[in-house]
Scaffold this motif. Structure first.
Motif, short mmCIF file in Angstrom:
data_model
loop_
_atom_site.label_atom_id
_atom_site.label_comp_id
_atom_site.label_asym_id
_atom_site.label_seq_id
_atom_site.Cartn_x
_atom_site.Cartn_y
_atom_site.Cartn_z
N LEU A 20 -11.39 -1.98 4.40
CA LEU A 20 -10.15 -1.30 4.78
C LEU A 20 -10.32 -0.34 5.95
O LEU A 20 -9.41 -0.20 6.78
CB LEU A 20 -9.59 -0.53 3.58
N ILE A 21 -11.47 0.35 6.00
CA ILE A 21 -11.69 1.36 7.03
C ILE A 21 -11.55 0.75 8.43
O ILE A 21 -12.13 -0.30 8.73
CB ILE A 21 -13.09 2.00 6.89
N GLY A 22 -10.75 1.42 9.26
CA GLY A 22 -10.55 0.96 10.63
C GLY A 22 -9.37 0.04 10.82
O GLY A 22 -8.92 -0.18 11.95
N LYS A 23 -8.84 -0.49 9.72
CA LYS A 23 -7.66 -1.37 9.81
C LYS A 23 -6.39 -0.56 9.56
O LYS A 23 -6.38 0.38 8.77
CB LYS A 23 -7.76 -2.50 8.79
N THR A 24 -5.30 -0.96 10.22
CA THR A 24 -4.03 -0.29 10.00
C THR A 24 -3.34 -0.89 8.78
O THR A 24 -3.61 -2.03 8.40
CB THR A 24 -3.09 -0.42 11.21
N LEU A 25 -2.44 -0.11 8.20
CA LEU A 25 -1.70 -0.63 7.05
C LEU A 25 -0.81 -1.79 7.45
O LEU A 25 -0.56 -2.70 6.65
CB LEU A 25 -0.86 0.49 6.42
N GLU A 26 -0.34 -1.79 8.69
CA GLU A 26 0.47 -2.91 9.15
C GLU A 26 -0.36 -4.20 9.12
O GLU A 26 0.11 -5.25 8.68
CB GLU A 26 0.98 -2.65 10.57
N GLU A 27 -1.62 -4.11 9.58
CA GLU A 27 -2.52 -5.26 9.53
C GLU A 27 -2.77 -5.70 8.10
O GLU A 27 -2.72 -6.88 7.77
CB GLU A 27 -3.87 -4.90 10.17
N LEU A 28 -3.05 -4.74 7.24
CA LEU A 28 -3.42 -5.03 5.86
C LEU A 28 -2.27 -5.67 5.08
O LEU A 28 -2.48 -6.55 4.25
CB LEU A 28 -3.90 -3.76 5.16
N VAL A 29 -1.03 -5.24 5.40
CA VAL A 29 0.13 -5.85 4.75
C VAL A 29 0.30 -7.28 5.25
O VAL A 29 0.56 -8.20 4.48
CB VAL A 29 1.41 -5.01 5.00
N LYS A 30 0.13 -7.48 6.56
CA LYS A 30 0.24 -8.82 7.13
C LYS A 30 -0.84 -9.75 6.58
O LYS A 30 -0.61 -10.94 6.39
CB LYS A 30 0.16 -8.76 8.66
N GLN A 31 -2.01 -9.20 6.32
CA GLN A 31 -3.13 -10.00 5.80
C GLN A 31 -3.09 -10.14 4.28
O GLN A 31 -4.03 -10.64 3.67
CB GLN A 31 -4.45 -9.37 6.24
N LYS A 32 -1.99 -9.66 3.66
CA LYS A 32 -1.75 -9.81 2.22
C LYS A 32 -2.70 -8.97 1.36
O LYS A 32 -2.86 -9.25 0.17
CB LYS A 32 -1.85 -11.28 1.79
N TYR A 33 -3.33 -7.96 1.96
CA TYR A 33 -4.12 -7.05 1.13
C TYR A 33 -3.19 -6.28 0.20
O TYR A 33 -3.52 -6.03 -0.95
CB TYR A 33 -4.89 -6.06 2.01
N PHE A 34 -2.03 -5.87 0.74
CA PHE A 34 -1.03 -5.14 -0.02
C PHE A 34 0.34 -5.75 0.26
O PHE A 34 0.60 -6.21 1.38
CB PHE A 34 -1.01 -3.66 0.37
N THR A 35 1.22 -5.74 -0.74
CA THR A 35 2.57 -6.27 -0.52
C THR A 35 3.49 -5.26 0.15
O THR A 35 4.54 -5.64 0.67
CB THR A 35 3.20 -6.71 -1.85
N ALA A 36 3.12 -3.98 0.13
CA ALA A 36 3.95 -2.94 0.75
C ALA A 36 3.06 -1.72 1.01
O ALA A 36 1.89 -1.70 0.61
CB ALA A 36 5.12 -2.57 -0.15
N SER A 37 3.61 -0.71 1.68
CA SER A 37 2.81 0.46 2.01
C SER A 37 3.68 1.71 2.10
O SER A 37 4.68 1.73 2.83
CB SER A 37 2.09 0.25 3.35
N ALA A 38 3.30 2.76 1.39
CA ALA A 38 3.99 4.04 1.50
C ALA A 38 3.73 4.67 2.86
O ALA A 38 4.60 5.32 3.44
CB ALA A 38 3.53 4.98 0.38
N THR A 39 2.52 4.44 3.39
CA THR A 39 2.17 5.01 4.69
C THR A 39 3.13 4.56 5.78
O THR A 39 3.56 5.37 6.61
CB THR A 39 0.73 4.60 5.07
N LEU A 40 3.47 3.28 5.79
CA LEU A 40 4.38 2.77 6.82
C LEU A 40 5.76 3.40 6.71
O LEU A 40 6.42 3.66 7.73
CB LEU A 40 4.48 1.24 6.71
N LEU A 41 6.20 3.67 5.48
CA LEU A 41 7.48 4.36 5.30
C LEU A 41 7.41 5.80 5.80
O LEU A 41 8.34 6.30 6.42
CB LEU A 41 7.89 4.34 3.83
N VAL A 42 6.29 6.46 5.52
CA VAL A 42 6.11 7.85 5.97
C VAL A 42 6.11 7.90 7.50
O VAL A 42 6.74 8.78 8.10
CB VAL A 42 4.80 8.43 5.42
N ILE A 43 5.41 6.98 8.14
CA ILE A 43 5.37 6.94 9.60
C ILE A 43 6.77 6.72 10.17
O ILE A 43 7.15 7.32 11.18
CB ILE A 43 4.41 5.83 10.08
N LYS A 44 7.55 5.88 9.51
CA LYS A 44 8.90 5.56 10.00
C LYS A 44 9.88 6.72 9.79
O LYS A 44 10.69 7.02 10.67
CB LYS A 44 9.42 4.31 9.28
#
Length: 230
Positions: A49-73
């Protein structure tokens, strides 16, 4: 007042022995740090996970959603439940951290394990499990999530009220999944759908051949089935 200065080793000891997961990113959502509790509850190693963005990780199916992306928005606290690629259900509460100029600098997530062992017994009272997702970024809903997390750790009966369609069942399931009882069945019973003449047999069960058309093997009632599963 005594000031305590913590070195990096001491900070690691503290962070890695918390009962909640910590997921720390920069203002662009790049993963800077996750603690051991997050690794254990997500079954994903920090090095992935280190060094990867949550946007990448969601696209790569590591996670189905992200609180971080909502906070940034939104630049506001947010809470999101999601499923990991290892099929673990987690809840993340993201909080923004701003610099002295008011610019977003970091996002800190506290993460809770909502995974459960599904009961495979013979309770048949609409006990189907689901993965209802919670997404909250209004202050009212974030407060509800915070309150539900506190309630989940209390051994007490909970009454949830509200109009039809507001999500009472979602919150009830959320409290169950965040509680020490999460490994026991979550059973939904729609009492309004049970005919009056069947309410006794449904709740308390019956012996085989108790009445015409009864199951020859009998049937466990709701109360007995739940108690046997605990």
């Amino acid at each position: 007042m005594i000031d305590i200065i913590l070195n990096s080793t001491t900070k690691d000891i503290i962070m890695d022995n918390l009962y909640v997961g910590i997921y720390f990113t920069d203002e662009k959502g790049k993963t800077l740090y996750v603690n051991k509790a997050f690794e254990e509850m997500s079954l994903i190693k920090a090095k992935e996970l280190i060094g990867k963005t949550l946007e990448e990780l969601v696209k790569q199916k590591y996670f189905t959603a992200s609180a971080t992306l909502l906070v940034i928005k939104t630049k506001k606290p947010a809470a999101v439940s999601y499923i990991t690629k290892t099929n673990r259900k987690l809840l993340a509460r993201g909080k923004p951290f701003f610099d002295q100029s008011g610019n977003l600098k970091y996002v800190v997530n506290t993460v809770y394990d909502l995974s459960e062992v599904h009961y495979m017994g013979d309770i048949d009272y609409d006990s189907k499990q689901n993965n209802n997702q919670i997404i909250a970024f209004s202050s009212q809903m974030v407060n509800i999530v915070d309150f539900a997390l506190r309630v989940a750790n209390v051994d007490s009966t909970v009454l949830i009220t509200g109009e039809s369609g507001v999500g009472k069942e979602v919150i009830a399931k959320f409290i169950h999944d965040a509680s020490p009882r999460k490994n026991y069945p979550f059973v939904k019973v729609n009492c309004a759908s049970i005919p009056e003449n069947l309410i006794e047999t449904e709740l308390f069960g019956y012996e085989g051949g108790a009445f015409t058309g009864a199951n020859p093997k009998g049937k466990k009632g709701f109360f007995e089935a739940v108690l046997l599963s605990m």
